[in-house]
Design a protein around this motif. Structure first.
Motif, short mmCIF file in Angstrom:
data_model
loop_
_atom_site.label_atom_id
_atom_site.label_comp_id
_atom_site.label_asym_id
_atom_site.label_seq_id
_atom_site.Cartn_x
_atom_site.Cartn_y
_atom_site.Cartn_z
N GLY A 1 0.79 -1.21 0.00
CA GLY A 1 0.00 0.00 0.00
C GLY A 1 0.82 1.26 0.00
N ALA B 1 -2.68 0.44 -4.14
CA ALA B 1 -3.10 -0.91 -3.76
C ALA B 1 -2.01 -1.94 -4.00
CB ALA B 1 -4.35 -1.31 -4.56
N SER C 1 -1.88 -7.55 -5.11
CA SER C 1 -2.27 -6.23 -4.63
C SER C 1 -3.29 -6.32 -3.49
CB SER C 1 -2.90 -5.42 -5.76
OG SER C 1 -1.94 -5.11 -6.74
N ASN D 1 -6.81 -5.32 -1.69
CA ASN D 1 -8.16 -5.14 -2.22
C ASN D 1 -8.55 -3.67 -2.26
OD1 ASN D 1 -8.99 -7.94 -2.66
ND2 ASN D 1 -8.79 -8.12 -0.45
N ASP D 2 -8.05 -2.90 -1.28
CA ASP D 2 -8.32 -1.48 -1.20
C ASP D 2 -7.01 -0.71 -1.24
OD1 ASP D 2 -11.19 -1.59 -0.81
OD2 ASP D 2 -10.80 -2.31 1.21
N ALA D 3 -6.95 0.34 -2.06
CA ALA D 3 -5.78 1.21 -2.08
C ALA D 3 -5.78 2.00 -0.79
CB ALA D 3 -5.84 2.14 -3.29
N ARG D 4 -4.73 1.85 0.02
CA ARG D 4 -4.72 2.49 1.33
C ARG D 4 -3.31 2.87 1.74
NH1 ARG D 4 -7.56 -1.38 5.16
NH2 ARG D 4 -8.47 -2.41 3.39
N SER E 1 -7.42 6.69 1.87
CA SER E 1 -7.11 6.90 0.46
C SER E 1 -8.02 7.97 -0.10
CB SER E 1 -7.29 5.61 -0.32
OG SER E 1 -7.11 5.82 -1.70
#
Length: 103
Positions: free
Chosen positions: A38, A48, A65, A67-70, A90
């Motif tokens: 991340g 992500a 990757s 699951n959530d871009a954070r 994010s």
């Protein structure tokens, strides 16, 4: 990226990461590799992607990757070798979710 030698108190340049990022996490895995997960890019967008650093040859390679871009999240290596990634933010979104990385 740079490597720190605690015995000498010095940094040495190493290969570049596959993705530029800040506010990421780095976790030592049981196989000796380091999971970089991340973060935030130069435009303040969440990232992500994740990558593995191999200390035996100082190289970075992409891995699965998030699951959530954070970014600004936490990551904890569990006793079973998995890494728990939780929280973070994010692009003005705050996450209350968690996910597991399975090496």
């Amino acid at each position: 990226a740079e490597l720190f030698d605690p015995a000498k108190g010095t940094f040495t340049a190493t290969d570049s990461m596959t993705t530029s990022r800040v506010a990421h996490t780095a976790n030592l895995l049981s196989n000796g590799m380091v999971l970089i997960a991340g973060g935030v890019d130069a435009d303040s967008n969440g990232v992500a992607s994740a990558e593995l650093f191999d200390p035996s040859n100082h190289s970075f390679t992409a891995t699965g990757s998030l699951n959530d871009a954070r970014g600004d999240h936490t990551a904890t290596t569990l006793a079973n070798g998995q890494v728990l990634v939780a929280g973070g933010a994010s692009s003005y979104m705050v996450y209350d979710s968690a996910e597991l990385y399975q090496p």
